[in-house]
Design an enzyme around this catalytic site. Structure first.
Site, PDB file in Angstrom:
ATOM      1  N   CYS B  86       0.641  -1.234   0.074  1.00 30.64           N
ATOM      2  CA  CYS B  86      -0.145   0.002  -0.094  1.00 30.64           C
ATOM      3  C   CYS B  86       0.797   1.178   0.009  1.00 30.64           C
ATOM      4  O   CYS B  86       1.434   1.715  -1.041  1.00 30.64           O
ATOM      5  CB  CYS B  86      -0.840  -0.001   1.095  1.00 30.64           C
ATOM      6  SG  CYS B  86      -2.312   1.095   1.024  1.00 30.64           S
ATOM      7  N   HIS B 203      -3.390  -5.607   1.213  1.00 28.49           N
ATOM      8  CA  HIS B 203      -2.885  -5.542   2.486  1.00 28.49           C
ATOM      9  C   HIS B 203      -2.712  -7.020   2.733  1.00 28.49           C
ATOM     10  O   HIS B 203      -3.561  -7.691   3.529  1.00 28.49           O
ATOM     11  CB  HIS B 203      -3.485  -4.905   3.604  1.00 28.49           C
ATOM     12  CG  HIS B 203      -3.322  -3.312   3.603  1.00 28.49           C
ATOM     13  ND1 HIS B 203      -2.189  -2.729   4.233  1.00 28.49           N
ATOM     14  CD2 HIS B 203      -3.957  -2.560   2.895  1.00 28.49           C
ATOM     15  CE1 HIS B 203      -2.429  -1.281   4.090  1.00 28.49           C
ATOM     16  NE2 HIS B 203      -3.379  -1.267   3.033  1.00 28.49           N
ATOM     17  N   GLU B 205      -1.206  -8.566   5.054  1.00 30.17           N
ATOM     18  CA  GLU B 205      -1.126  -8.401   6.690  1.00 30.17           C
ATOM     19  C   GLU B 205      -2.308  -8.393   7.367  1.00 30.17           C
ATOM     20  O   GLU B 205      -2.420  -8.701   8.356  1.00 30.17           O
ATOM     21  CB  GLU B 205       0.059  -7.443   7.294  1.00 30.17           C
ATOM     22  CG  GLU B 205      -0.668  -5.926   7.383  1.00 30.17           C
ATOM     23  CD  GLU B 205      -0.885  -5.342   5.909  1.00 30.17           C
ATOM     24  OE1 GLU B 205      -0.444  -5.984   4.953  1.00 30.17           O
ATOM     25  OE2 GLU B 205      -1.162  -4.197   6.187  1.00 30.17           O
TER      26      GLU B 205
END
Lengths: 736, 233
Positions: B86, B203, B205
């Site tokens: 990002c 993302h 994560e």
């Protein structure tokens, strides 16, 4: 009398309040002092019209770690070494004047209240009210407010997990923007907004002080208000990046032994923040106003004291140990300046360039007058409550067409077009995303989780402020219970009209009585809150809107329920009643009556005992693992609740019984205390056992499956049509 | 195996990345302050998401001047794996470590949604545990993720298999309707020519556990771990 009415108006003090100041001081206040009084005695800071009422609310709980009003937010113990600070706050008038910055700084302000407690902010919610979206100015306000929340919340890295949005002409010139923040305190690392010892230093951290937001608390938030473009300079401008850095730096600073106190600089700026710290510490305070870093030259002490520049915090520091604190803030590229010292004494003494410019007793400043009143029920309300709902004509459209119209209505349609503009994943705790009844968050390192929600139906509160507010509490809790979470605490955002009028005094009195009664029935405290009064559009008070923020606890976060139907063949059960259909009474304050017939009338009802029992049974069922889906019956009644569960689950449903002649009341009535759950057929007996033991009526009303929605012989439509109406309704209603 | 996670003022995805790499996948991970210049102790660098320096001026435009970015460049020059997520992707583009730019989403709104990413190249050190054509269910959250570059660059990226991830539907169909931000050719993630620097807008994560909606993001980190273990042993 030397002071002019114009000056008093500017700071929103009445002539009699001015005389009370003279009486308490034994002299005329200096202009600077008058500014301090204006801020601290404002409705926003001083709670003049609500203090006495708020005192009656239940505030005790075994879980309560910080009582309401004692600090910047109430704190609730969740066990496992975890505690939660949470609070809701309004930013209505700034948002009416400048929607983007008004909403953004509303979010920023509530976040500071939470991390001032030593809590890491883990969730944001927002509860919004606007006029009908067919108006261009309303759409400007709507887009500005959503843009402001999105801009501030996304940049700062706190997930925006829930809230509500409701449209009614009552809010046309005076939108409501209430923001709620939840923060997590680990291992008892709670902070206090006070100094420890006389001699402790007062340190200002963060943004420089400018001329923005002067008279925000007194001027914008605390008096009769109409759309006033000229008040735009009283709205602050937010910088979420600075606040993000401020959060990290302040939470890190709390690990230093020399940092003994932390306080948010919000409404009324340094005046309110520093003087409240002194009060809480039971000390006097010497303020060196010329030490405050400024954004521009030539600012007077008055302007510095009353500036509401955002992203500033105050710290209390052990003297002689400020070095490591300054170093830490330096690392984060933040300005930190000692601007005063706590001292033995009763006064706040303000110095400018070595000269004392004011010395006033702290308690005189903070002890704002208190206005007590009792309300009398207005005659017009009696007429509305006694309206003959059975005289409501049946709509000319077919039941299916009415359902589709309801699904697409701005108050019911899916809010996805809004919340997809908010980051709701960051921090990776979001177990149930926005779009259901409540958001569910896990707490890393624990099996436990929390659920959070906000609720209030202003229409129902207008028709009966007492029962309506009890219903707001019941619904805010029901939203938690359908996920399986047990309600443990509430926060309240009071949004009312002009408290100097008998009608609003009646609404306030009744509303707070109803809130207290309902909270007691659930056995939970109201730990924090905020009052926004003088909300009026075109001279008319808004619907009383006591927004309830609720916090729930899940012992095992894996065991939660969501709103969407899951599997073919599951049975649909209505908990809380043994009748599949609602009666004509359910029209009171309903979306159906407003949307289809343009009426807000009837007498809302609530059986609190049944409500509490129904929610308890629902939670036990979720905890036992038998609930495939759970959804609250609220706006739009049973037909809308069933349809939402079907659309969210992407699967059809058949309700067996056919509604009678009043199919509209049956399907769209909004009687309380009803929850739709679905269970596997094999689990029905377990649910019946729980309901029986819990003394809660229930009935199997249909089955999950197929790709159409059937309500007896009344409605049969493809799920895809309902999905289309519900998912696109909001964008269609709010686009230019 | 040690991950270094770069923290700029305004970064907010560093803890989520730490949780995914350390909490879920059990690898060592440390935060690297933007003023740090020594990265020798790390085996892989992640530039996480957020709003570095408030994204003032332009996303990633100030972060590229941080001392740590010179170190990241040297680390990449030595062949070390660098993942930009990002805002990290935006910083890599601003730094010239990856080609192209990330413009404002074409619909002009911030967008937080789950996306399905089709794996276009499973031979990279960031996707080797995936299978070509597979989709990864990973959320995105950005206002400026509209990937654009000049025609020659796009042609080079496509012909070199440097487009690693593309926005698709759950079945893997890449269509204009599914494109969430206007990115050219539905590009969600690209890799440099050498194959050691990858940037992606969604993302990974945030998709590290089933409890929070899915764990497909672990494919990216697990691939990095697998390749590093292979290199180190």
């Amino acid at each position: 009398m030397t002071v002019s009415q114009e000056i008093l108006d500017e700071i929103a003090l009445s002539r009699s309040e001015y005389e009370a100041i003279i009486d308490r001081l034994g002299r005329e206040p200096e202009p600077l002092e008058l500014g301090l009084f204006g801020a601290l005695w404002s409705e926003h800071c001083g709670y003049k019209h609500t203090k006495a009422l708020l005192r009656t609310l239940p505030s005790s709980s075994d879980r309560l770690l910080v009582a309401p009003g004692a600090e910047n937010a109430g704190v609730i113990d969740l066990g496992d070494g975890l505690a939660v600070a949470f609070k809701i706050e309004s930013h209505n008038h700034p948002s009416a004047v400048e929607p983007f910055e008004g909403a953004a700084t509303g979010v920023g302000g509530i976040i500071r209240d939470i991390f001032a407690m030593g809590a890491r902010p883990i969730a944001l919610l927002n509860s919004l009210r606007f006029g009908q979206p067919d108006n261009a100015h309303t759409r400007y306000l709507l887009n500005g407010v959503i843009g402001g929340i999105s801009s501030y919340g996304n940049c700062i890295g706190i997930p925006n997990v829930g809230g509500e949005i409701f449209f009614s002409e009552t809010y046309k010139g005076n939108p409501l923007v209430n923001a709620m923040c939840v923060g997590l305190i680990e291992d008892g690392n709670m902070a206090s907004a006070s100094a420890k010892e006389p001699g402790d230093l007062l340190m200002l951290v963060g943004a420089d002080t400018g001329r923005d937001g002067i008279h925000g608390a007194s001027g914008l938030a605390s008096r009769s208000f109409e759309e006033q473009a000229e008040m735009r300079s009283a709205v602050q401008v937010g910088n979420p990046f600075l606040e993000k850095v401020l959060i990290e730096a302040c939470l890190e600073a709390l690990n230093l032994p020399s940092v003994v106190g932390l306080q948010d600089c919000g409404a009324a700026g340094i005046t309110s923040a520093a003087i409240e710290m002194a009060e809480r510490s039971g000390m006097g305070l010497k303020l060196l106003i010329d030490e405050v870093p400024r954004r521009e030259e030539g600012m007077t002490p008055y302007e510095v004291m009353l500036s509401e520049s955002q992203e500033r915090m105050l710290l209390a520091i052990t003297p002689g140990q400020e070095g490591p604190v300054l170093e830490l803030f330096e690392k984060w590229d933040l300005d930190a300046t000692v601007i005063g010292e706590f001292e033995i004494g009763e006064n706040v003494r303000i110095y400018d360039n070595g000269e004392q410019v004011s010395s006033t007793p702290v308690i005189t400043l903070t002890d704002a007058p208190e206005y007590k009143f009792t309300g009398t029920k207005p005659g017009w309300l009696k007429d509305l409550q006694e309206a003959d709902l059975s005289a409501t004509p049946l709509p000319s459209e077919s039941p299916a067409d009415v359902l589709l119209k309801m699904l697409a209505a701005p108050n019911i349609a899916s809010r996805f077009p809004i919340y997809r503009q908010y980051d709701y994943h960051v921090q990776t705790n979001t177990v149930v995303e926005p779009g259901g009844d409540a958001a569910v968050l896990r707490l890393k390192g624990s099996k436990r989780g929390i659920a959070v929600s906000t609720d209030c139906n202003g229409r129902i509160c207008y028709l009966d402020p007492n029962i309506g507010t009890a219903i707001a509490v019941a619904e805010a809790c029901r939203n938690l219970s359908v996920t399986g979470a047990e309600p443990v605490a509430l926060t309240d955002g009071l949004n009312f009209g002009n408290p100097e009028t008998p009608d609003v005094q009646f609404q306030l009195t009744e509303s707070i009585e109803g809130m207290g009664r309902a909270a007691e029935a659930f056995g939970i405290p109201i730990v924090s809150g905020n009052a926004s009064l003088y909300n009026q559009s075109a001279g008319t008070d808004i619907f009383p809107t006591p927004i309830i923020g609720s916090l729930g606890l899940l012992e095992d976060v894996e065991k939660h329920s969501t709103a969407g139907f899951k599997s073919d063949g599951d049975l649909i059960v209505l908990l809380g009643t043994d009748s599949p259909w609602d009666e004509i009474d359910g029209f009171a304050g309903s979306e159906y009556l407003d949307l289809i017939h343009g009426k807000v009338e009837g007498q809302p009802k609530l059986d609190l005992d049944l409500e509490v029992r129904t929610q308890t049974v629902c939670r036990m069922a979720v905890a036992s693992g038998i609930v495939a889906s759970g959804h609250d019956v609220s706006d739009g009644g049973l037909a809308v609740a069933i349809t939402e569960s079907a659309v969210i689950g992407g699967i059809g449903a058949t309700i067996t019984a056919t509604p009678g002649d009043r199919w509209d009341a049956a399907m769209f009535g909004e009687s309380q205390s009803r929850i739709v759950v679905s269970v596997a057929a094999a689990d029905l007996s377990k649910l019946e056992l729980l309901a029986g033991e819990g003394d809660v009526p229930m009935g199997v009303i249909g089955t999950v499956g197929g790709d159409s929605l059937r309500f007896g012989d009344s409605i049969s439509i493809p799920v895809a049509d309902a999905d289309n109406a519900w998912k696109n309704g909001f964008s269609l209603a709010t686009s230019d | 195996m040690k991950f270094g996670i770069v923290v700029f003022p305004g970064t907010w995805s560093e803890k989520d990345t730490h949780h995914a790499v350390n909490g879920v996948l059990d690898q060592d991970a440390e935060y690297i302050w933007h003023g740090d210049e020594a990265l020798d102790q790390y085996d892989a660098i992640v530039l996480p998401g957020g709003f570095s320096y408030g994204d003032f001026l332009r996303c990633g435009a100030i972060a590229r001047f941080s001392p740590v970015m010179e170190a990241v460049r040297n680390f990449a020059d030595r062949g070390g794996p660098v993942l930009g997520i990002c805002n990290g992707f935006q910083v890599l583009c601003e730094s010239g470590l990856l080609p192209g730019v990330l413009m404002r989403n074409d619909h002009l709104e911030f967008r937080c949604i789950w996306t399905d990413l089709r794996v276009e190249n499973d031979l990279t050190m960031f996707t080797s545990t995936a299978t070509k054509g597979q989709t990864l269910h990973i959320p995105m959250s950005h206002g400026e993720g509209n990937y654009q570059a000049d025609d020659a660059t796009i042609e080079r990226l496509e012909s070199n298999w440097q487009v690693v991830l593309r926005y698709a539907d759950a079945a893997g169909n890449v269509t204009p309707e599914i494109n969430p931000n206007g990115s050219i050719n539905n590009i969600a993630g690209i890799i440099n020519e050498r194959g050691n620097v990858m940037g992606m807008m969604p993302h990974p994560e945030k998709a590290s556990e089933k409890l929070i909606g899915g764990d497909d993001g672990n494919v990216i980190f697990s691939s990095m771990i697998e390749n590093l273990v292979a290199t180190l042993t």
